[in-house]
Write a protein that holds these residues in place. Structure first.
Motif, PDB file in Angstrom:
ATOM      1  N   PRO A  83     -20.208  43.119 -25.431  1.00 24.82           N
ATOM      2  CA  PRO A  83     -19.727  43.807 -26.628  1.00 24.82           C
ATOM      3  C   PRO A  83     -19.425  45.271 -26.286  1.00 24.82           C
ATOM      4  N   ARG A 110     -29.249  50.805 -25.664  1.00 27.17           N
ATOM      5  CA  ARG A 110     -28.577  49.502 -25.596  1.00 27.17           C
ATOM      6  C   ARG A 110     -27.550  49.384 -24.476  1.00 27.17           C
ATOM      7  N   GLU A 113     -26.748  46.338 -22.062  1.00 27.09           N
ATOM      8  CA  GLU A 113     -26.190  45.094 -22.605  1.00 27.09           C
ATOM      9  C   GLU A 113     -24.844  45.311 -23.299  1.00 27.09           C
ATOM     10  N   ILE A 114     -24.660  46.513 -23.835  1.00 32.38           N
ATOM     11  CA  ILE A 114     -23.464  46.833 -24.626  1.00 32.38           C
ATOM     12  C   ILE A 114     -22.739  47.999 -23.973  1.00 32.38           C
ATOM     13  N   ASP A 166     -16.320  42.410 -30.018  1.00 37.37           N
ATOM     14  CA  ASP A 166     -17.308  41.399 -29.644  1.00 37.37           C
ATOM     15  C   ASP A 166     -17.203  41.100 -28.151  1.00 37.37           C
ATOM     16  N   SER A 167     -18.059  40.240 -27.659  1.00 39.85           N
ATOM     17  CA  SER A 167     -18.104  39.968 -26.226  1.00 39.85           C
ATOM     18  C   SER A 167     -16.872  39.228 -25.714  1.00 39.85           C
ATOM     19  N   GLU A 190     -25.755  45.965 -34.285  1.00 38.89           N
ATOM     20  CA  GLU A 190     -26.377  44.642 -34.307  1.00 38.89           C
ATOM     21  C   GLU A 190     -25.506  43.618 -35.025  1.00 38.89           C
ATOM     22  N   ARG A 191     -24.797  44.042 -36.034  1.00 40.52           N
ATOM     23  CA  ARG A 191     -23.971  43.120 -36.824  1.00 40.52           C
ATOM     24  C   ARG A 191     -22.671  42.769 -36.108  1.00 40.52           C
ATOM     25  N   TYR A 192     -22.029  43.757 -35.463  1.00 41.29           N
ATOM     26  CA  TYR A 192     -20.668  43.523 -34.975  1.00 41.29           C
ATOM     27  C   TYR A 192     -20.515  43.494 -33.449  1.00 41.29           C
ATOM     28  N   ARG A 194     -21.538  41.819 -30.794  1.00 44.74           N
ATOM     29  CA  ARG A 194     -22.247  40.636 -30.294  1.00 44.74           C
ATOM     30  C   ARG A 194     -21.343  39.793 -29.427  1.00 44.74           C
TER      31      ARG A 194
END
Length: 194
Positions: A83, A110, A113-114, A166-167, A190-192, A194
């Motif tokens: 993401p 984060r 991961e992001i 997103d990813s 967290e919501r978008y 991913r």
């Protein structure tokens, strides 16, 4: 009555001097109070060693990078599988300044991961670099003097603007305007993202 006013004035002066001495001791009252708009001291290589394409991205932490929309799209394609949070900012933008510490914190928390990317739009390099010296981030910002990069994610209308990919590389959400708190930014991540 005059003595009372003289005593009051002397007391007020003593309080002001005491506050000045306490503040001059090198402590940062805003930081000590947990001021959310206070810039964090972030090393540009804070995310060194992040996996794969994230590591490549963060190797250019706190830099202004060239290449326009073509380079930005290329960067997004290299990050596919992760993401991406894109923050459009400018040094002259008050809401950008207010929310920048939130992006500092979330990138540090984060960033393994992001992907986080900045887009410095409608600004000049000198002011942008001074801004990044004041608010260092572990990710690069694309130079975007003509809003060419911002057009890629339809983020031309407002300052600041945050785009969430997103990813799979799809634009999932566009937030126009600033974040009032880091918690609100974290909720949208967290919501978008991913």
């Amino acid at each position: 009555m005059r003595r009372l006013w003289t005593a009051f004035a002397a007391l007020a002066l003593a309080v002001v001097v005491t506050i000045g001495i306490v503040s001059a001791d090198g402590s940062d009252d805003a930081a000590d109070a947990g001021d959310p708009t206070r810039s964090r001291m972030v090393e540009p290589d804070a995310l060194a060693g992040a996996p794969g394409p994230l590591g490549d991205l963060y190797s250019r932490g706190n830099e202004l990078v060239d290449g326009g929309a073509v380079a930005f799209r290329d960067q997004l394609s290299k990050l596919e599988g992760h993401p991406v949070v894109v923050n459009k900012w400018a040094s002259w933008c008050g809401p950008c300044r207010a929310e920048f510490p939130f992006f500092q914190g979330q990138a540090l928390e984060r960033g393994r991961e992001i992907a986080f990317i900045g887009v410095n739009s409608a600004d000049n390099d000198g002011d942008a670099r001074r801004f990044l010296d004041q608010f260092p981030v572990p990710y690069p910002s694309f130079r975007d003097p003509d809003s060419e990069v911002a057009r890629v994610f339809r983020g031309v209308a407002a300052f600041p603007t945050t785009a969430f990919y997103d990813s799979k590389g799809k634009l999932a959400f566009l937030k126009q305007g600033g974040y009032a708190t880091e918690a609100k930014l974290a909720e949208d991540i967290e919501r978008y993202a991913r």
